[in-house]
Write a protein that holds these residues in place. Structure first.
Motif, PDB file in Angstrom:
ATOM      1  N   LYS A  73       0.857  -1.181   0.000  1.00 15.07           N
ATOM      2  CA  LYS A  73       0.000   0.000   0.000  1.00 15.07           C
ATOM      3  C   LYS A  73       0.890   1.226   0.000  1.00 15.07           C
ATOM      4  CE  LYS A  73      -3.585   2.377   2.649  1.00 15.07           C
ATOM      5  NZ  LYS A  73      -4.338   2.439   3.935  1.00 15.07           N
ATOM      6  N   GLY A  75      -0.570   4.457  -0.425  1.00 14.93           N
ATOM      7  CA  GLY A  75      -1.374   5.609  -0.063  1.00 14.93           C
ATOM      8  C   GLY A  75      -2.824   5.199   0.069  1.00 14.93           C
ATOM      9  N   GLU A  76      -3.686   6.169   0.364  1.00 13.23           N
ATOM     10  CA  GLU A  76      -5.102   5.869   0.497  1.00 13.23           C
ATOM     11  C   GLU A  76      -5.668   5.442  -0.856  1.00 13.23           C
ATOM     12  OE1 GLU A  76      -6.631   5.672   3.340  1.00 13.23           O
ATOM     13  OE2 GLU A  76      -4.766   6.241   4.328  1.00 13.23           O
ATOM     14  N   TYR A 194       0.550  11.071  -2.692  1.00  3.55           N
ATOM     15  CA  TYR A 194      -0.628  10.449  -2.109  1.00  3.55           C
ATOM     16  C   TYR A 194      -0.841  11.013  -0.713  1.00  3.55           C
ATOM     17  CZ  TYR A 194       2.827   7.426   0.208  1.00  3.55           C
ATOM     18  OH  TYR A 194       3.887   6.953   0.940  1.00  3.55           O
ATOM     19  N   GLU A 195      -2.099  11.095  -0.335  1.00  2.00           N
ATOM     20  CA  GLU A 195      -2.426  11.625   0.974  1.00  2.00           C
ATOM     21  C   GLU A 195      -2.025  10.635   2.062  1.00  2.00           C
ATOM     22  OE1 GLU A 195      -3.303  14.419   2.021  1.00  2.00           O
ATOM     23  OE2 GLU A 195      -4.022  15.495   0.247  1.00  2.00           O
ATOM     24  N   THR A 196      -1.364  11.145   3.076  1.00  2.00           N
ATOM     25  CA  THR A 196      -0.960  10.313   4.200  1.00  2.00           C
ATOM     26  C   THR A 196      -0.746  11.226   5.407  1.00  2.00           C
ATOM     27  OG1 THR A 196       0.640   8.655   4.946  1.00  2.00           O
ATOM     28  CG2 THR A 196       1.501  10.491   3.663  1.00  2.00           C
ATOM     29  N   SER A 197      -0.710  10.634   6.556  1.00  2.00           N
ATOM     30  CA  SER A 197      -0.461  11.421   7.763  1.00  2.00           C
ATOM     31  C   SER A 197       1.033  11.651   7.932  1.00  2.00           C
ATOM     32  CB  SER A 197      -1.002  10.691   8.991  1.00  2.00           C
ATOM     33  OG  SER A 197      -0.248   9.513   9.232  1.00  2.00           O
ATOM     34  N   GLU A 200       2.632   8.488   9.444  1.00  2.00           N
ATOM     35  CA  GLU A 200       2.809   7.381   8.497  1.00  2.00           C
ATOM     36  C   GLU A 200       3.925   7.708   7.510  1.00  2.00           C
ATOM     37  OE1 GLU A 200       0.083   4.501   5.624  1.00  2.00           O
ATOM     38  OE2 GLU A 200      -0.654   6.495   6.155  1.00  2.00           O
ATOM     39  N   TRP A 201       3.982   8.960   7.067  1.00  2.00           N
ATOM     40  CA  TRP A 201       5.015   9.355   6.115  1.00  2.00           C
ATOM     41  C   TRP A 201       6.402   9.224   6.737  1.00  2.00           C
ATOM     42  CZ3 TRP A 201       8.582  13.455   5.310  1.00  2.00           C
ATOM     43  CH2 TRP A 201       9.013  13.614   3.988  1.00  2.00           C
TER      44      TRP A 201
END
Length: 311
Positions: A73, A75-76, A194-197, A200-201
Motif C-alpha cells: 500500500k 497511499g489511500e 498520495y495523501e498520508t499522515s 505514516e510518512w
C-alpha cells in the motif's frame, strides 16, 4: 495445452529466501537491462514493512526460486506491485499466476475499505514483451514511463550555490514537520503524491538506509524552500525524493541540493548515485539530472487498473 501451473508452486516469501530472491532479481535485471540494479539491502528494505504471509509470493520449481512478487500500500486507495520471473522460465505461466495472486490480495485491500476508490499499479521493464502481454491480458492501462538514471563520480563535486537568499543546510532533528509540509506542496500535482499522515510518512522514511546525513534542506530565511531525501546502500546512494516548493523553483535550489548529496556521497567513499524520474516530468527534472552528468540506463513502464469491488 500443457498445464504449466503443475511445474511450480507458489508460497509466501520468507526472510530465509532473501539471498536467493536477490539473485533472481539480479538475473532478471541483467536480462532486461543489461546490468544489475539490485542488492540484498534493497530486498530487505522491501520486505521489512510487508506482511510476508499476505503480501509476498515466491514461485518454486523444485527447490529453486524462479519467481517473486509483492504488493504494498502506497497511499489511500493506492497499491503498488512488482513481479519477477527468471528468464529461463518466462512463458510458463509463472508471471500470470503471480499477477493473479497480487490481484487477489489487492481485492482484499479494496474490500476492507470499500468507501475508497482503489487502483493497483504494476511496474515492469519497458522492453519486456512478456510482461507487457500479461498487462494487456489483465486489462491494465499504460500510465507513464520512468527512467533510472545514474552517475559515477570520478572527482569531488563542486557545489554551485543557488540564487541569492537561498541557503542549503544539512537536515537536523526538528525539521521533520517542515519537510513533510514541503513534500505535500511540491508533490501534490505529481503522480508520486498520495495523501498520508505525518506519522505514516515519517515511518516510511525511517528505514535503516534512510541516513539523515544524506538529507539536505534549502531555506530562504525561515521558509523551507526545498529538500532532498536519500538512502545509503553502501555501494550506491539512492535519491528517494527531491522537492522544491513552487515559489522557489528555477532558482538553482534543486541542483544545489543534488550536488550536496553528490559531495557527501563522495566524502563517504560512494561513487554511484541513482534515482528514478518520470520521463515526461512536467518540471523537466530529467533535463536537470542530465545537466549534472546523470544518464538514463534503462526504463520502466507503469501500468494501472481500477479495482472493482464486489458488493
Amino acid at each position: 495445452m500443457t498445464n504449466f501451473k503443475k511445474s511450480f508452486q507458489i508460497t509466501p516469501a520468507s526472510m530465509d529466501d532473501a539471498s536467493e530472491i536477490t539473485a533472481l532479481v539480479i538475473d532478471c535485471d541483467i536480462a532486461d537491462f543489461g546490468q544489475p540494479d539490485f542488492v540484498l539491502e534493497d530486498l530487505l528494505d522491501i520486505l521489512g514493512p510487508l506482511d510476508l504471509d499476505k503480501d509476498t509470493w515466491v514461485a518454486r520449481s523444485g527447490e529453486r526460486i524462479i519467481g517473486f512478487a509483492f504488493v504494498e500500500k502506497t497511499g489511500e486507495g493506492a497499491l503498488m506491485s512488482f513481479g519477477y520471473v527468471h528468464p529461463s522460465y518466462v512463458g510458463r505461466g509463472v508471471g500470470t499466476e503471480l499477477v493473479e495472486r497480487i490481484e487477489e490480495r489487492a481485492a482484499h485491500y479494496a474490500a476492507d475499505h470499500p468507501e475508497q476508490g482503489w487502483v493497483l499499479c504494476n511496474a515492469i521493464p519497458a522492453s519486456n514483451e512478456s510482461a507487457r502481454t500479461i498487462m494487456a491480458e489483465r486489462e491494465y492501462a499504460f500510465k507513464r514511463l520512468y527512467s533510472r538514471m545514474i552517475i559515477e563520480l570520478t572527482e569531488e563535486p563542486v557545489i554551485r550555490p543557488p540564487s541569492a537568499g537561498i541557503e542549503i543546510r544539512p537536515f537536523q532533528q526538528g525539521m521533520e514537520e517542515a519537510v513533510f509540509q514541503a513534500y505535500r506542496e511540491s508533490f501534490k500535482d505529481t503522480n508520486r503524491f498520495y495523501e498520508t499522515s505525518f506519522e505514516e510518512w515519517m515511518e516510511g522514511k525511517s528505514g535503516v538506509h534512510y541516513e539523515r546525513n544524506l538529507w539536505f534542506t534549502a531555506w530562504d530565511g525561515n521558509e523551507l524552500a526545498g529538500f532532498i531525501i536519500s538512502k545509503n546502500f553502501q555501494d550506491h546512494v539512492y535519491i528517494d525524493l527531491l522537492g522544491v516548493r513552487r515559489a522557489w523553483r528555477k532558482q538553482g535550489a534543486a541542483s544545489a541540493l543534488l550536488l550536496h548529496v553528490f559531495k557527501k556521497a563522495y566524502e563517504l567513499g560512494i561513487r554511484n548515485i541513482r534515482l528514478s524520474v518520470d520521463a515526461s516530468s512536467l518540471t523537466g527534472a530529467n533535463r536537470l539530472y542530465e545537466q549534472l552528468g546523470m544518464r538514463a540506463v534503462f526504463q520502466q513502464s507503469l501500468y494501472q487498473k481500477d479495482l472493482k469491488i464486489n458488493k
